[in-house]
Scaffold this active site. Structure first.
Site, PDB file in Angstrom:
ATOM      1  N   GLU A  56      14.120  70.326  49.496  1.00  0.00           N
ATOM      2  CA  GLU A  56      13.424  69.318  48.687  1.00  0.00           C
ATOM      3  C   GLU A  56      13.507  69.732  47.216  1.00  0.00           C
ATOM      4  O   GLU A  56      13.812  68.919  46.359  1.00  0.00           O
ATOM      5  CB  GLU A  56      11.964  69.176  49.137  1.00  0.00           C
ATOM      6  CG  GLU A  56      11.229  68.080  48.361  1.00  0.00           C
ATOM      7  CD  GLU A  56       9.802  67.807  48.833  1.00  0.00           C
ATOM      8  OE1 GLU A  56       9.473  68.085  49.999  1.00  0.00           O
ATOM      9  OE2 GLU A  56       9.014  67.305  48.013  1.00  0.00           O
TER      10      GLU A  56
ATOM     11  N   ARG B 105      -2.067  69.364  49.945  1.00  0.00           N
ATOM     12  CA  ARG B 105      -2.002  68.856  51.322  1.00  0.00           C
ATOM     13  C   ARG B 105      -2.794  69.754  52.281  1.00  0.00           C
ATOM     14  O   ARG B 105      -3.316  69.292  53.287  1.00  0.00           O
ATOM     15  CB  ARG B 105      -0.551  68.661  51.789  1.00  0.00           C
ATOM     16  CG  ARG B 105      -0.449  67.757  53.013  1.00  0.00           C
ATOM     17  CD  ARG B 105       0.996  67.473  53.415  1.00  0.00           C
ATOM     18  NE  ARG B 105       1.543  66.247  52.860  1.00  0.00           N
ATOM     19  CZ  ARG B 105       1.333  65.027  53.341  1.00  0.00           C
ATOM     20  NH1 ARG B 105       0.574  64.845  54.400  1.00  0.00           N
ATOM     21  NH2 ARG B 105       1.886  63.965  52.785  1.00  0.00           N
TER      22      ARG B 105
ATOM     23  N   GLU C 235       7.139  65.216  60.550  1.00  0.00           N
ATOM     24  CA  GLU C 235       6.331  66.423  60.442  1.00  0.00           C
ATOM     25  C   GLU C 235       5.189  66.557  61.451  1.00  0.00           C
ATOM     26  O   GLU C 235       4.934  67.661  61.942  1.00  0.00           O
ATOM     27  CB  GLU C 235       5.746  66.517  59.015  1.00  0.00           C
ATOM     28  CG  GLU C 235       6.801  66.614  57.953  1.00  0.00           C
ATOM     29  CD  GLU C 235       6.210  66.529  56.560  1.00  0.00           C
ATOM     30  OE1 GLU C 235       5.796  65.423  56.156  1.00  0.00           O
ATOM     31  OE2 GLU C 235       6.145  67.563  55.890  1.00  0.00           O
TER      32      GLU C 235
HETATM   33  N1  LUZ Z   1       6.691  66.488  49.488  1.00  0.00           N
HETATM   34  C1  LUZ Z   1       6.022  66.054  48.421  1.00  0.00           C
HETATM   35  C2  LUZ Z   1       6.161  66.459  50.715  1.00  0.00           C
HETATM   36  O1  LUZ Z   1       6.539  66.125  47.323  1.00  0.00           O
HETATM   37  N2  LUZ Z   1       4.808  65.527  48.583  1.00  0.00           N
HETATM   38  C3  LUZ Z   1       4.199  65.431  49.781  1.00  0.00           C
HETATM   39  O2  LUZ Z   1       3.071  64.941  49.886  1.00  0.00           O
HETATM   40  C4  LUZ Z   1       4.890  65.930  50.891  1.00  0.00           C
HETATM   41  N3  LUZ Z   1       4.336  65.914  52.102  1.00  0.00           N
HETATM   42  C5  LUZ Z   1       5.004  66.407  53.120  1.00  0.00           C
HETATM   43  C6  LUZ Z   1       6.255  66.930  52.935  1.00  0.00           C
HETATM   44  N4  LUZ Z   1       6.832  66.951  51.752  1.00  0.00           N
HETATM   45 MO1  MOS Z   2       9.216  67.960  53.303  1.00  0.00          MO
HETATM   46  S1  MOS Z   2       8.183  69.581  53.887  1.00  0.00           S
HETATM   47  O1  MOS Z   2      10.604  68.231  52.486  1.00  0.00           O
HETATM   48  O2  MOS Z   2       8.926  66.615  54.070  1.00  0.00           O
END
Ligand code: LUZ
Ligand code: MOS
Length: 776
Positions: free
Chosen positions: A250, A328, A730
Site C-alpha cells: 500500500e 483503526r 480483511e
Molecule cells: N488503508 C488505509 C487501509 O489507508 N486506510 C484504511 O482505513 C485502511 N483500512 C484497512 C486497510 N488498509
Molecule cells: Mo490494506 S492492510 O493494504 O487493505
C-alpha cells in the site's frame, strides 16, 4: 423520469444474470496462473541496454554516518552509477501522512536496512558484487526496539489519539469484577510471493513510465514526481497484477519505484529494481507489534460495563501509515461487543525498526486481540467460560460504537447463534470435555471468535473511485479502474459487473491494467473496499452506457425505451427477444455517433468523521461473523494441530461465492499464522534475526486446520456493498485470533496451574513451557 423506472427493471434483470454468473464464476486469473502465463514486474520485457539496480542499505539500526567510500564499488567493471541523496533533483522525502522519511539516508540512519544508495549496473549480479565493496563508517547511537522503551523515552511519531464513550471511571465503581492486564502481539511479515519491485523506462520529452508492483499507483506517481521535482503528468504508473500485497504494497512499494525512476531520470535508460527475498525482508516494514494494557469491569451477570485500553504501537523509524493504523485499532477495540463505557488510547511509538506498515486488518486485529484477552482473563478469574462473557455482550441493533456510529443491520447475534446451531457447538464442547477426561497425553481446547469489521477507509476523503468503460465497435468491452488485482479476484468481480449490466458473456469483457493515465488520483487498493468502490464506479459507467444503448434500440425498433431490455446478447422488447443483437446495436449506436465510452465517479455516501470530537459515522457498513476453533495439543511435545475451524460468515449476498470463500480461508490461515507460528525477531541492536524462511515459519499445508468449514450467514446484504456483496478481504483474518485462545484452553486443561498468557504468537515452545509451568 425514465431513469428510475428503468433502474428498477434493471435490478431485477441483473438479479437473474448475477445468480447464474456467481455460481459458476472462478477467479479468471487462475487460468494464466496455472499455466505460468500471468505477468508480474519481473516478467516485463525489458529494453535492450536496461540497467539493473540493487539497494545499499544501513548495516546499523541507529547512528551517524561518518564516512562512506564508494570508490571500489564504482571502479568495478559494469557498474554504471551509484546514486545517493545528492542526486535527488526534487525532495528527498517519501512520507505520505507525515513528511518524516527520506528516500535515501543523508547524515544519519534510523533502522537496519534503511536505504542509503542505489547501485546501478549492467547486471544485478554486478550490482550486488559492488554492494559488497562499499565501506561505511557509522557512529552508533542507542537503539530502541520496543514500543515500551520508546514510550519511556518519549519517542513518538505524533500525538496520541483517544476515543471515549460514557464514563469509565464512574462505571468501574459499579462493577462487581475488575481485571487488569497486559498483552503483546507480534508483527507479521507479509511474505507476498512476488517481492517488491519496479521497472522504469524513459519515454519522450523526459516522461517516465514505471511498471510497479504496488497497491497504490497514485502514491507511486505522486511520490516519484515529488522526488524528481517533476509534474505528476510526466510520470505514468502501470500495474498488471501483484503476486500478493496484503497491505505490504500500500505504501512500501513506493521507494523502489522512485529509485528506479531516479536512475532512469539520470541515465535516460530503463532500470529494473526487484528486491530479492533477503533484501525485502530486511528493508521493509511489517505488521505493527503492539504492547497493550487493559482494564475491564463486569457486573455479576457478566455484562462488560467498562473497558479501558492503552495501545502502544511499535511504529518503527518513520510514520508510514502508522497514524491511520493506530486509528483503526481504536475503531475495533471493542470488536463485536457493546460496551457502554469505553476509554481507549493509542500511542504511535517511534523505534529503530523498519517503518511498520499496513497489513490485512490494519490495526484492527491488534485491537481485537486485547479485548479478547481481557475477556479470557476475566473468564478464567471468575470461573466461567469466555464464551459466556462473549455471548452476554454481543452488539445489538442501534447500539453505539465508541466512535459514535450507531450500529445498523447488526449480525453479531445472528452469526453467533447460527454458528452455535449449525455446528452443534454444545455437542462439540461435550466431545472435547469427554476427550480431555479420557486422555492425559493429548488435550483439546475450543474457542469462539466473533468478528465485527468496519468497511471504508477510516480517512473519509479516500472513499472514492472512478471507472472508464469503452465499448469497442465490435461489441467487446474494456474496463479500466483503480482496482489492483493482487490475487483477491477483483478483476473477475469487475468483469461480472460489466457482463451483468450488458448481459454479454465475460469473454467479451477485458479488464485493463491499472494505469494512472486512464484512471487518475486514485486511492490504493486497500481497506477491503476495492471491489465496492471500483465496482460501484464500474456499475455506474455501465448503467449510463446501457441507458444510451436502450435509447438507440428504442428508436431503431420504434418502441418506447422502458420496453427495452438486453438479455443474452440480444435486445428484448417487453421480455420478448427481437432480431437486434448486441453487436448490431453497438454498430448502430456508432453510426448514430453516440458515445460508446463512459467515465463514472463514485464516492461513498453517508460517511463522515470529525477528528476534533473523535465521533462520526466512518463506516459504510460492518462485516460480521463467528468462528469456532478446536485444537489438539500434544502434551509431551507442546506441538498442536487445529482439528477444525467452523465459520458462519456474513458475505451479504456474495456475488462470487468461490472467490469470497477463498478470501475467508486464506485470511483465516494468515490470521492463525500471526497468532501461533510467525515469530518476527530483532536483536537488541535492531537487526532482523527472522530474516529467511528457515527462521520465519508461515503456515503450510501441514499446519492448516484439518477441517475448515464456512457457511454463509443468511442476511439481506447491504446497499453500499457492490451488488449487496459485502467486502471480504480483511475481516476473516480475525477469525484466526480464536486459534490463540483455543490453545490457551487446551493448556489449561492439562495444567490447572497454568496462568493464561496473552503474548502472541503462541508457538509450540511457549505451549510446552505453559504445559509444565507451575505458577503457584
Ligand atoms: N488503508 C488505509 C487501509 O489507508 N486506510 C484504511 O482505513 C485502511 N483500512 C484497512 C486497510 N488498509
Ligand atoms: Mo490494506 S492492510 O493494504 O487493505
Amino acid at each position: 423520469m425514465h431513469k428510475n423506472k428503468s433502474h428498477n427493471t434493471l435490478n431485477s434483470e441483473l438479479d437473474a444474470v448475477s445468480k447464474a454468473l456467481k455460481k459458476s464464476i472462478k477467479n479468471l486469473d487462475s487460468y494464466t496462473h496455472v499455466r505460468g502465463e500471468s505477468l508480474y514486474v519481473d516478467d516485463v520485457n525489458i529494453r535492450q541496454g536496461t540497467f539493473h539496480a540493487v539497494v545499499f542499505d544501513s548495516p546499523k539500526a541507529h547512528g551517524k554516518i561518518k564516512h562512506i567510500d564508494y570508490s571500489k564499488a564504482e571502479a568495478l567493471e559494469g557498474v554504471e552509477r551509484i546514486l545517493t541523496y545528492k542526486d535527488i533533483p526534487g525532495e528527498n522525502e517519501i512520507g505520505g501522512i507525515i513528511a518524516d522519511e527520506p528516500l535515501f539516508a543523508e547524515y544519519d540512519v534510523h533502522f537496519w536496512g534503511m536505504p542509503i544508495a542505489l547501485i546501478v549496473a549492467e547486471s544485478e549480479f554486478i550490482a550486488r558484487k559492488a554492494r559488497g565493496l562499499i565501506d561505511i563508517d557509522i557512529e552508533e547511537l542507542p537503539v530502541i526496539t520496543t514500543a515500551k522503551e520508546a514510550k519511556a523515552k518519549g519517542s513518538f511519531i505524533n500525538a496520541p489519539r483517544s476515543f471515549s464513550l460514557g464514563n469509565t471511571e464512574k462505571a468501574f465503581a459499579d462493577c462487581d469484577y475488575i481485571f487488569e492486564g497486559e498483552t503483546f502481539s507480534n508483527g507479521q511479515e507479509h511474505l507476498y510471493i512476488e517481492a517488491q519491485g519496479a521497472y522504469a523506462e524513459p519515454l519522450e520529452n523526459g516522461n517516465i513510465k514505471i511498471t510497479s508492483s504496488t497497491q497504490g499507483p497514485t502514491a507511486v506517481q505522486a511520490t516519484t514526481a515529488r522526488v524528481l521535482g517533476l509534474a505528476m503528468h510526466k510520470i505514468e504508473i502501470d500495474v498488471t497484477r501483484l503476486g500478493g500485497g496484503f497491505g505490504g504494497k500500500e505504501d512500501q512499494a513506493t521507494p523502489w519505484a522512485v529509485m528506479a525512476a531516479l536512475a532512469t531520470y539520470h541515465l535516460n535508460q530503463s532500470v529494473k529494481l526487484v528486491l530479492n527475498r533477503h533484501d525485502d525482508l530486511r528493508m521493509t516494514g511489517k505488521r505493527h507489534p503492539y504492547e497493550s494494557s487493559y482494564k475491564i469491569g463486569l457486573s455479576k451477570d457478566l455484562k462488560i460495563l467498562a473497558y479501558e485500553a492503552e495501545f502502544l504501537q511499535n511504529s518503527g523509524a518513520a510514520a508510514d501509515l502508522s497514524p491511520a493504523i493506530a486509528e483503526r485499532t481504536l475503531f475495533h477495540a471493542t470488536n463485536s461487543y457493546f460496551v457502554p463505557n469505553v476509554t481507549t488510547k493509542v500511542l504511535s511509538c517511534k523505534t529503530n525498526l523498519p517503518p511498520n506498515t499496513a497489513f490485512r486488518g490494519f490495526g484492527g486485529p491488534q485491537g481485537m486481540f486485547v479485548i479478547e484477552s481481557a475477556i479470557a482473563k476475566a473468564a478464567s478469574e471468575i470461573g466461567v467460560s469466555s464464551k459466556a462473557i462473549q455471548e452476554a455482550n454481543l452488539l445489538d441493533e442501534n447500539d453505539t460504537f465508541s466512535y459514535g456510529q450507531i450500529a445498523k443491520l447488526v449480525e453479531a447475534k445472528n452469526s453467533w447463534n447460527s454458528a452455535k446451531s449449525l455446528f452443534n457447538s454444545e455437542g462439540l464442547e461435550r466431545e472435547i470435555e469427554t476427550f480431555n477426561q479420557n486422555n492425559s497425553n493429548f488435550k483439546k481446547g475450543i474457542a469462539f471468535m466473533p468478528i465485527c469489521f468496519g468497511i471504508s477507509f477510516t480517512n473519509t476523503p479516500m472513499n472514492h473511485a472512478r471507472a472508464l468503460v469503452h465499448i469497442y465497435l465490435d461489441g467487446s468491452v474494456g474496463v479500466s479502474t483503480a482496482a489492483v488485482e493482487m490475487g483477491q479476484g477483483v478483476n473477475t468481480k469487475m468483469m461480472q459487473i460489466a457482463a451483468q449490466v450488458f448481459s454479454i458473456p465475460i469473454e467479451k469483457i477485458k479488464i485493463e491494467t491499472t494505469n494512472t493515465t486512464r484512471v487518475a488520483n486514485t486511492s490504493p487498493s486497500a481497506a477491503s473496499s476495492t471491489a465496492d468502490l471500483n465496482g460501484k464506479a464500474t456499475l455506474m459507467a455501465c448503467n449510463s452506457l446501457l441507458e444510451r444503448l436502450k435509447k438507440v434500440a428504442s428508436e431503431d425498433l420504434n418502441v418506447s425505451e422502458n420496453e427495452i431490455s438486453l438479455q443474452d446478447e440480444f435486445v428484448y422488447i417487453n421480455a420478448k427477444k427481437s432480431e437486434l443483437s448486441w453487436t448490431e446495436l453497438i454498430s448502430k449506436t456508432m453510426l448514430k455517433r453516440v458515445a460508446l465510452t463512459e467515465n463514472a465517479h463514485y464516492a461513498t455516501p453517508e460517511i463522515h468523521f470529525d477528528k476534533t470530537k473523535e465521533k462520526g459515522h466512518p463506516f459504510a457498513y460492518h462485516v460480521y461473523g463467528t468462528a469456532i476453533t478446536t485444537v489438539t495439543v500434544d502434551c509431551t511435545r507442546g506441538t498442536y494441530e487445529f482439528d477444525s475451524v467452523k465459520i458462519v460468515h456474513d458475505y451479504g449476498k456474495s456475488m462470487s461465492e468461490g472467490i469470497d470463500l477463498g478470501q475467508v480461508e486464506g485470511a483465516l490461515i494468515q490470521g492463525i499464522g500471526w497468532m501461533t507460528l510467525e515469530e518476527i525477531a530483532y536483536n537488541d541492536d535492531g537487526k532482523l534475526l527472522s530474516n529467511a524462511l528457515s527462521t520465519y515459519k508461515v503456515p503450510d499445508l501441514f499446519s492448516v486446520p484439518k477441517v475448515v468449514e464456512t457457511i454463509p450467514l443468511e442476511t439481506k446484504g447491504h446497499d453500499l456493498a457492490i451488488l449487496k456483496s459485502k467486502a471480504v478481504g480483511e475481516p476473516p483474518l480475525m477469525y484466526g485470533i480464536g486459534a490463540y485462545f483455543a490453545l490457551q484452553n487446551a493448556i489449561k486443561a492439562f495444567n490447572p496451574n497454568y496462568n493464561m498468557k496473552f503474548h502472541a504468537p503462541m508457538t509450540a515452545e511457549k505451549v510446552l513451557m505453559g504445559l509444565y509451568e507451575d505458577s503457584k
